[in-house]
Scaffold this motif. Structure first.
Motif, mmCIF file in Angstrom:
data_model
loop_
_atom_site.group_PDB
_atom_site.id
_atom_site.type_symbol
_atom_site.label_atom_id
_atom_site.label_comp_id
_atom_site.label_asym_id
_atom_site.label_seq_id
_atom_site.Cartn_x
_atom_site.Cartn_y
_atom_site.Cartn_z
ATOM 1 N N UNK A 1 117.026 -49.573 103.340
ATOM 2 C CA UNK A 1 116.647 -48.372 104.079
ATOM 3 C C UNK A 1 117.798 -47.805 104.896
ATOM 4 N N UNK A 2 118.697 -48.671 105.372
ATOM 5 C CA UNK A 2 119.826 -48.188 106.166
ATOM 6 C C UNK A 2 120.761 -47.399 105.248
ATOM 7 N N UNK A 3 121.011 -46.171 105.623
ATOM 8 C CA UNK A 3 121.832 -45.297 104.797
ATOM 9 C C UNK A 3 121.032 -44.436 103.852
ATOM 10 N N UNK A 4 119.725 -44.717 103.687
ATOM 11 C CA UNK A 4 118.891 -43.900 102.802
ATOM 12 C C UNK A 4 118.765 -42.489 103.361
ATOM 13 N N UNK A 5 118.782 -41.515 102.473
ATOM 14 C CA UNK A 5 118.692 -40.110 102.881
ATOM 15 C C UNK A 5 117.754 -39.360 101.938
ATOM 16 N N UNK A 6 117.412 -38.142 102.343
ATOM 17 C CA UNK A 6 116.680 -37.237 101.473
ATOM 18 C C UNK A 6 115.368 -37.798 100.950
ATOM 19 N N UNK A 7 115.163 -37.665 99.624
ATOM 20 C CA UNK A 7 113.910 -38.084 99.014
ATOM 21 C C UNK A 7 113.652 -39.574 99.158
ATOM 22 N N UNK A 8 114.718 -40.364 99.094
ATOM 23 C CA UNK A 8 114.542 -41.805 99.214
ATOM 24 C C UNK A 8 114.025 -42.170 100.597
ATOM 25 N N UNK A 9 114.587 -41.590 101.638
ATOM 26 C CA UNK A 9 114.147 -41.873 102.991
ATOM 27 C C UNK A 9 112.723 -41.371 103.200
ATOM 28 N N UNK A 10 112.413 -40.220 102.641
ATOM 29 C CA UNK A 10 111.060 -39.667 102.766
ATOM 30 C C UNK A 10 110.042 -40.599 102.110
ATOM 31 N N UNK A 11 110.384 -41.117 100.939
ATOM 32 C CA UNK A 11 109.469 -42.033 100.241
ATOM 33 C C UNK A 11 109.266 -43.308 101.046
ATOM 34 N N UNK A 12 110.366 -43.845 101.597
ATOM 35 C CA UNK A 12 110.270 -45.062 102.401
ATOM 36 C C UNK A 12 109.355 -44.830 103.606
ATOM 37 N N UNK A 13 109.532 -43.708 104.286
ATOM 38 C CA UNK A 13 108.769 -43.438 105.500
ATOM 39 C C UNK A 13 107.287 -43.195 105.213
ATOM 40 N N UNK A 14 106.963 -42.595 104.086
ATOM 41 C CA UNK A 14 105.550 -42.338 103.827
ATOM 42 C C UNK A 14 104.806 -43.612 103.446
ATOM 43 N N UNK A 15 105.539 -44.650 103.013
ATOM 44 C CA UNK A 15 104.903 -45.924 102.690
ATOM 45 C C UNK A 15 105.011 -46.913 103.844
ATOM 46 N N UNK A 16 105.485 -46.415 104.997
ATOM 47 C CA UNK A 16 105.658 -47.241 106.198
ATOM 48 C C UNK A 16 105.136 -46.419 107.380
ATOM 49 N N UNK A 17 103.817 -46.332 107.517
ATOM 50 C CA UNK A 17 103.236 -45.457 108.534
ATOM 51 C C UNK A 17 103.325 -46.092 109.920
ATOM 52 N N UNK A 18 103.143 -45.249 110.948
ATOM 53 C CA UNK A 18 103.321 -45.719 112.322
ATOM 54 C C UNK A 18 102.160 -45.297 113.201
ATOM 55 N N UNK A 19 101.759 -46.185 114.086
ATOM 56 C CA UNK A 19 100.744 -45.921 115.103
ATOM 57 C C UNK A 19 101.432 -46.047 116.451
ATOM 58 N N UNK A 20 101.232 -45.047 117.326
ATOM 59 C CA UNK A 20 101.989 -44.949 118.566
ATOM 60 C C UNK A 20 101.144 -45.307 119.784
ATOM 61 N N UNK A 21 101.806 -45.815 120.804
ATOM 62 C CA UNK A 21 101.132 -46.141 122.063
ATOM 63 C C UNK A 21 100.456 -44.906 122.656
ATOM 64 N N UNK A 22 101.144 -43.762 122.614
ATOM 65 C CA UNK A 22 100.606 -42.528 123.192
ATOM 66 C C UNK A 22 99.842 -41.676 122.205
ATOM 67 N N UNK A 23 99.412 -42.271 121.104
ATOM 68 C CA UNK A 23 98.588 -41.652 120.062
ATOM 69 C C UNK A 23 99.369 -40.665 119.183
ATOM 70 N N UNK A 24 100.185 -39.798 119.814
ATOM 71 C CA UNK A 24 101.035 -38.857 119.073
ATOM 72 C C UNK A 24 100.214 -37.923 118.181
ATOM 73 N N UNK A 25 99.068 -37.488 118.685
ATOM 74 C CA UNK A 25 98.247 -36.520 117.958
ATOM 75 C C UNK A 25 98.618 -35.105 118.397
ATOM 76 N N UNK A 26 98.289 -34.136 117.555
ATOM 77 C CA UNK A 26 98.422 -32.727 117.944
ATOM 78 C C UNK A 26 97.118 -32.358 118.637
ATOM 79 N N UNK A 27 97.148 -32.277 119.943
ATOM 80 C CA UNK A 27 95.921 -32.203 120.726
ATOM 81 C C UNK A 27 95.115 -30.935 120.493
ATOM 82 N N UNK A 28 95.781 -29.836 120.168
ATOM 83 C CA UNK A 28 95.073 -28.557 120.075
ATOM 84 C C UNK A 28 94.373 -28.344 118.738
#
Length: 267
Positions: free
Chosen positions: A68-95
């Protein structure tokens, strides 16, 4: 092959603060791992290095065999979509609505213009509704996110993470701002869904009791170093004291004799 293999992970910030120092571990498919340690230990830095929200200084992170280190573009996007994140502050779009927030988990699978216009597929909308029912929020589907309680918002965050269809969920202090009842609901939901769907999870926690209750494995971090890696049964009171107060120079296994060191406090 392990789902993820981390070797020699190091992060030094621009001001010279050492966030991580030589972290090594693997994550197997479906494994539920709790990461514990005092504030400033480097737990959040670790999770953010794994998905490249923070750029590591040195080391290797192999996710499903891809570096993953050095990954860019489509490769990084693919990695991130298969590695989801849940945040302490929820990180929702409140409106916007609860349903739309869950649908944001599908943005990594869409073209940028469709995502900007909110042109979600009917199948994605149906799946988002199913996920909201799964987390017990089907009655809140069309409410604004900021109308929900903290525990409900975090369950929306779990549904959004599941909408990505990830192989790994990174949960950064998901119950830190919740009361005990809501904390129990969120942790039991997260653990159950990961187990049912075969999703691995790395969950940062301050609550050692929660780590022992839900994790199959616990990693302890102190001042940027991994100082414990074992089962909940192996996490003795002595080890907890080690993680939160002393910190040896190297990682220890249960029954090892710890050696005290002093290191610069991390941010």
């Amino acid at each position: 092959m392990a789902l993820m293999k981390v070797e020699g992970l190091r992060k030094v910030y621009a001001d010279g603060t050492v966030g991580l120092e030589g972290i090594d571990f693997t994550v197997e498919a479906g494994e539920f791992i709790a990461v514990i340690g005092p504030s400033g230990a480097g737990k959040s830095t670790l999770l953010r290095c794994l998905n490249r929200m923070v750029e590591p200084t040195e080391g290797s992170i192999a996710f499903q065999g891809d570096e993953t280190i050095g990954a860019k573009g489509r490769k990084l996007r693919r990695i991130r979509r298969e590695m989801s994140m849940i945040f302490q502050g929820f990180n929702l779009v409140e409106r916007v609505s609860v349903l739309t927030n869950v649908l944001h988990g599908r943005l990594g699978y869409m073209s940028s213009w469709k995502g900007a216009l909110g042109l979600f597929a009917k199948s994605d909308i149906a799946e988002a509704r199913r996920l909201l029912a799964r987390v017990g929020l089907q009655e809140q589907t069309h409410k604004r996110a900021d109308e929900l309680s903290g525990g409900q918002q975090q369950r929306v965050g779990i549904a959004r993470a599941l909408a990505q269809q990830p192989k790994l969920i990174l949960a950064d202090e998901p119950i830190a701002s919740l009361d005990p009842a809501a904390s129990e609901t969120v942790m039991s939901s997260l653990h159950r869904f990961c187990s049912e769907d075969g999703i691995a999870c790395l969950c940062n926690l301050h609550q050692v009791d929660m780590a022992k209750k839900y994790a199959s494995r616990i990693i302890g971090i102190h001042k940027g170093r991994k100082v414990f890696d074992g089962t909940p049964e192996e996490l003795t009171d002595e080890m907890i004291h080690l993680i939160y107060n002393k910190a040896p120079q190297e990682s220890v296994r249960p029954n090892d004799e710890p050696a005290d060191t002093a290191r610069k406090e991390t941010a």
